[in-house]
Design an enzyme around this catalytic site. Structure first.
Site, PDB file in Angstrom:
ATOM      1  N   GLY A   1       0.838  -1.201   0.000  1.00 29.31           N
ATOM      2  CA  GLY A   1       0.000   0.000   0.000  1.00 29.31           C
ATOM      3  C   GLY A   1       0.867   1.243   0.000  1.00 29.31           C
ATOM      4  O   GLY A   1       0.666   2.185  -0.763  1.00 29.31           O
ATOM      5  N   ALA A   2       1.891   1.225   0.870  1.00 24.81           N
ATOM      6  CA  ALA A   2       2.835   2.339   0.976  1.00 24.81           C
ATOM      7  C   ALA A   2       4.042   1.844   1.753  1.00 24.81           C
ATOM      8  O   ALA A   2       3.998   0.792   2.386  1.00 24.81           O
ATOM      9  CB  ALA A   2       2.185   3.529   1.687  1.00 24.81           C
ATOM     10  N   MET A   3       5.141   2.617   1.697  1.00 26.67           N
ATOM     11  CA  MET A   3       6.382   2.192   2.359  1.00 26.67           C
ATOM     12  C   MET A   3       7.076   3.393   2.977  1.00 26.67           C
ATOM     13  O   MET A   3       7.274   4.412   2.321  1.00 26.67           O
ATOM     14  CB  MET A   3       7.297   1.515   1.328  1.00 26.67           C
TER      15      MET A   3
ATOM     16  N   ASN B   1       9.963   4.581   3.705  1.00 25.75           N
ATOM     17  CA  ASN B   1      11.362   4.981   3.504  1.00 25.75           C
ATOM     18  C   ASN B   1      11.592   6.341   4.149  1.00 25.75           C
ATOM     19  O   ASN B   1      10.812   7.272   3.942  1.00 25.75           O
ATOM     20  CB  ASN B   1      11.689   5.084   2.019  1.00 25.75           C
TER      21      ASN B   1
ATOM     22  N   HIS C   1      -0.099   6.805   8.797  1.00 24.86           N
ATOM     23  CA  HIS C   1       0.584   5.565   9.185  1.00 24.86           C
ATOM     24  C   HIS C   1       2.061   5.633   8.799  1.00 24.86           C
ATOM     25  O   HIS C   1       2.954   5.388   9.620  1.00 24.86           O
ATOM     26  CB  HIS C   1      -0.096   4.384   8.479  1.00 24.86           C
ATOM     27  N   GLU C   2       2.313   5.996   7.535  1.00 19.65           N
ATOM     28  CA  GLU C   2       3.706   6.027   7.069  1.00 19.65           C
ATOM     29  C   GLU C   2       4.509   7.102   7.803  1.00 19.65           C
ATOM     30  O   GLU C   2       5.703   6.920   8.078  1.00 19.65           O
ATOM     31  CB  GLU C   2       3.761   6.263   5.556  1.00 19.65           C
TER      32      GLU C   2
ATOM     33  N   HIS D   1       5.693   6.121  11.179  1.00 15.42           N
ATOM     34  CA  HIS D   1       6.899   5.293  11.084  1.00 15.42           C
ATOM     35  C   HIS D   1       8.195   6.113  11.052  1.00 15.42           C
ATOM     36  O   HIS D   1       9.265   5.564  11.298  1.00 15.42           O
ATOM     37  CB  HIS D   1       6.869   4.496   9.781  1.00 15.42           C
TER      38      HIS D   1
END
Length: 846
Positions: free
Chosen positions: A255-257, A259, A291-292, A295
């Site tokens: 969905g997404a990452m 980085n 959410h990302e 992180h």
């Protein structure tokens, strides 16, 4: 330690990488040179690589070092001349692949011209496909990136850190902070962008291809900016980098990452048409962005020591996305989305015997990818942390998190480190409470009964289907509305006291898990349940949702019957609260498995659906009304879908008229009902011309939401020839991108008339599927969605015949084992309950 589970970090600890990469899109070749500085603990060291062709390994003096390539263990084994501080340089080439892992191209079109962006995906173990490295989370280092590519005028190049200079067509980027290899990222191509700054000076940007309208970047930019500002305050820890780029990639498997500094997304989770996107879709995009960005601290600044603590990253970000969006968009009541999506997903998956616990020991790279179980590591883990937050309160939570970040920033941590920080901040034995949830699979059902006049509570593990009761116990935050009930249930059984006396003192029906924040369900005996149901409509909306949800699960687990839940649906059918309506239709849609298509029972269920939805459809209609509540906006498609399933003549006619009125510009149909209008048209007024028109529109559109509407509609075609035609497109990446294929496969499989064609396809083309998306964290979900649909004894036999031989495949074993149980359980439930459920539906229709 065997070669199977050796950690390369133990013999070589890198401190800095100099990365030079030359990427040629035309020849699909990457030429690289990596210099790794670090501390060698032994003369024989191993460095990760995968699919790299190694040209040379040299030491600081440029002298060749002896090495062997060990492809089985994804390693280069190097013989050093001495231990201690060292630097070695590895030159190599690698292919630019189309697997959506490592460094890879994304394809798209602008005005008929084919283009590509190159981006990266290094989580979990794919950095080793881009450059030689100690590709383990604990092996944190700083990185200098120099990037060259077949550059065209006007192209944009992005990385974790800002670009500091360009010389001889090489782009040089600032040295990163200390970070794990899987968070390194870069991208380049013909991009558009919008940027802004946070109050603390962080530059925030959103980037996408020029296939999108410029205003499709605005929503994400606003959410990203305000999310970072919220986290800086909540975590009391500054965002540690100069910028935060959000990049939409046309091809992206996850969905997404997260980085660090360059977050990558599927286009569906970043770009938003501000004029025609349903509110629920905007909420989902907002939570993905939040959410990302959660992180960037929890995962990036402090990283799990090894993949067994993946939950530390994901569970926490999954909770924080809701905390953040609730703070910046309070009118959305975003926790309701958590209650209707994450909570039921976790409760259903976690009740199957054999499910993984949140914390899992793991070594094999293929097994690491199988850890990414959305219902467990994300949703159940988030529910665990919601329980912790409820126990601690936000003040202690924030104090503990600040201490955790201060102690471990730019380093690594374990679950025990988090519990220690939160425990010291709160004075509670957080670890002791949470370990029962973290280390054990499954969850309890708490049975509340009146025995000889005494209110008694007991816990035991809840299973849907066969399960081996191993006597597991949990420390359960009970959250009761009766003061006499203890905060935690730590024993198997307790007696609370005289029920009549407690009931008189309280003046209200007895309830547990008020707020539905704890990860358990409740089975009330007849006396207690009747008391709750006596005035069910006066319960809080979350209690109503919970009643529906728990009764559904108890029915699935055979502790009550679906037949008793049917009248409950009519009780709540006209609720104006979307949480209740969503839970209601989750139960109602589950009734479909008890009817055979095109039978009298199916017609009775349609009548029942018509009754459930009728008043709501009359109240809400097909078009949004000025000033309506967000609950109404999200409820509308739920009830209209029910009316169309019921084959309500007015609903079919209205949807058809909306189509006719707008057929020259279908994308402009109101997005909340567009999917239903298109689906109705395909099912009831379909033709090959319409099929071709929609498929063309799908390929041409860059609006992910519209594309999804078309996908849902086309997979519902009833024409066998068109089903064959559609399945024939599954392997044509120019029409259906591999990242989107699972949704098309699932749609055809769920279509009674398409099921055989889809099932034949996946069995015939399994090797192609493995070659195309295998080794990817999404791959196993093809098995999951298949098991989610099959419900006959015949399909169970076929499923086992096809998948049981694949049980030894690393990364697939648990999924196949569980999914066989899932189908077996459903087949048995339908056999046991079919008559009673259909009798209850018929009685409800009288």
């Amino acid at each position: 330690m065997t070669a199977e589970n050796e950690h390369f970090y133990e013999t070589f600890q890198p401190s800095h990488y100099d990365l030079y990469l030359d990427v040629n899109r035309g020849s699909k070749l990457i030429t690289g040179r990596t210099t790794i500085s670090g501390e060698a603990k032994a003369l024989a060291i191993a460095i990760h690589q995968k699919y790299l062709t190694i040209d040379a390994v040299t030491d600081e003096a440029g002298e060749a070092l002896a090495y062997t390539v060990d492809n089985e263990h994804e390693a280069i084994r190097v013989q050093l001349r001495e231990v201690g501080p060292t630097a070695l340089t590895i030159t190599y080439t690698a292919p630019l692949t189309d697997t959506m892992m490592g460094i890879y191209p994304s394809y798209y079109e602008v005005q008929g011209e084919k283009k590509q962006i190159v981006g990266t995906q290094f989580e979990t173990t794919f950095a080793r496909q881009a450059f030689p490295s100690i590709d383990e989370p604990e092996a944190k280092a700083t990185f200098d990136l120099a990037l060259k590519f077949d550059e065209q005028p006007g192209e944009t190049v992005l990385a974790n850190m800002p670009e500091i200079r360009e010389a001889d067509d090489v782009h040089y980027f600032a040295t990163t902070v200390r970070m794990s290899t899987y968070l390194v990222a870069f991208a380049f191509g013909d991009l558009q962008s919008k940027t802004t700054r946070t109050t603390s000076g962080v530059e925030v940007g959103v980037f996408a291809t020029k296939a999108h309208k410029a205003n499709e970047l605005d929503f994400a930019l606003d959410i990203a900016k305000r999310s970072i500002e919220f986290y800086e305050d909540f975590y009391q820890t500054p965002y540690p980098l100069p910028h935060s780029w959000q990049l939409a990639l046309p091809d992206f498997s996850a969905g997404a990452m997260e980085n660090w500094g360059l977050v990558t997304y599927r286009e569906a989770y970043l770009t938003v048409d501000p004029d025609n996107t349903p509110l629920r879709r905007k909420q989902v995009v907002a939570t993905v962005i939040a959410h990302e960005l959660a992180h960037q601290w929890f995962g990036d600044l402090v990283t799990m020591k090894w993949w067994d603590d993946l939950w530390l990253n994901e569970s926490f970000a999954n909770m924080m996305e809701y905390v953040a969006i609730d703070a910046i968009e309070p009118d959305w009541h975003i926790w309701e989305l958590f209650q209707t999506s994450d909570a039921p997903a976790a409760l259903s998956r976690d009740a199957t015997d054999g499910v993984q616990s949140v914390h899992v020991q793991v070594e094999d790279p293929a097994e690491i990818d199988s850890l990414f179980d959305g219902a467990i590591v994300y949703a159940k883990g988030a529910r665990m942390l919601v329980m912790v937050r409820a126990l601690l309160g936000d003040d202690a939570l924030r104090k503990g998190l600040k201490a955790y970040f201060d102690a471990h920033k730019y380093g690594n941590a374990t679950g025990a480190d988090l519990w220690q920080a939160l425990g010291e901040a709160s004075g509670l034995e957080v670890g002791a409470i949470m370990n029962s949830w973290l280390e054990q699979p499954g969850y309890p059902v708490v049975t509340a009964t009146v025995v000889d006049g005494q209110l008694t509570l007991s816990q035991q593990q809840f299973f849907i289907g066969a399960g081996e009761d191993q006597g597991r116990q949990w420390q359960i935050p009970l959250n009761s509305n009766y003061a006499a009930v203890p905060e935690l249930l730590t024993d198997q059984q307790i007696v609370v006291g005289d029920y009549q006396q407690l009931r008189a003192e309280s003046g209200q029906p007895f309830q547990l898990n008020v707020g539905n924040n704890s990860h358990f369900i409740v089975k009330y005996d007849e006396t207690l349940l009747a008391d709750i149901l006596r005035d069910a409509n006066s319960l809080s909306t979350i209690s109503q949702l919970q009643l529906l949800q728990d009764q559904r699960l108890l029915s699935e687990g055979g502790l009550t019957s679906y037949a008793t839940v049917v009248p409950l649906l009519q009780t709540f059918a006209n609720s104006e609260h979307v949480v209740v309506t969503t839970a209601l239709y989750q139960v109602a849609n589950n009734l479909k498995k008890f009817v055979t298509p095109d039978s009298e029972e199916a017609r009775q269920l349609q009548v029942f659906f018509d009754g459930l939805s009728g008043q709501q459809v009359a109240r809400l209609g097909w078009q949004a009304k000025a000033g309506e509540t967000s609950d109404d906006a999200i409820t509308r498609p739920l009830v209209l879908r029910a009316a169309l399933y019921a084959e309500n003549a007015d609903a079919i006619a209205t949807a058809h008229q909306l189509f006719v009125d707008q057929q020259t510009d279908l994308a402009a149909l109101p997005a909340e009902v567009r999917g239903l209008v298109l689906q109705n048209e395909v099912e009831n007024f379909g033709s090959e011309a319409l099929f071709d028109q929609l498929l063309q529109a799908y390929v041409a559109s860059s609006d992910a939401n519209y594309k999804s509407d078309i996908q849902v509609a086309l997979t519902q075609t009833t024409d066998p020839a068109l089903i064959t035609k559609l399945v024939g497109k599954f392997e044509d990446a120019n029409i259906i991108k591999p990242q989107d294929l699972r949704a098309w496969y699932r749609g055809v499989l769920a279509n009674e008339r398409g099921q055989q064609a889809a099932w034949d396809w996946i069995r015939a083309e399994w090797q192609w599927l493995d070659d195309t998306v295998g080794g990817d964290m999404e791959f196993t979900t093809y098995i999951t969605v298949t098991a989610g649909i099959f419900q006959t004894a015949e399909r169970l036999v076929e499923f086992k015949a096809f998948f049981e031989p694949k049980l030894p495949t690393p990364g697939l074993t648990r999924e196949i084992t569980m999914d066989i149980k899932v189908i077996e359980t459903r087949v048995a439930l339908v056999a046991a309950e079919k008559e009673a459920v259909n009798a209850a539906i018929q009685a409800a229709n009288q």
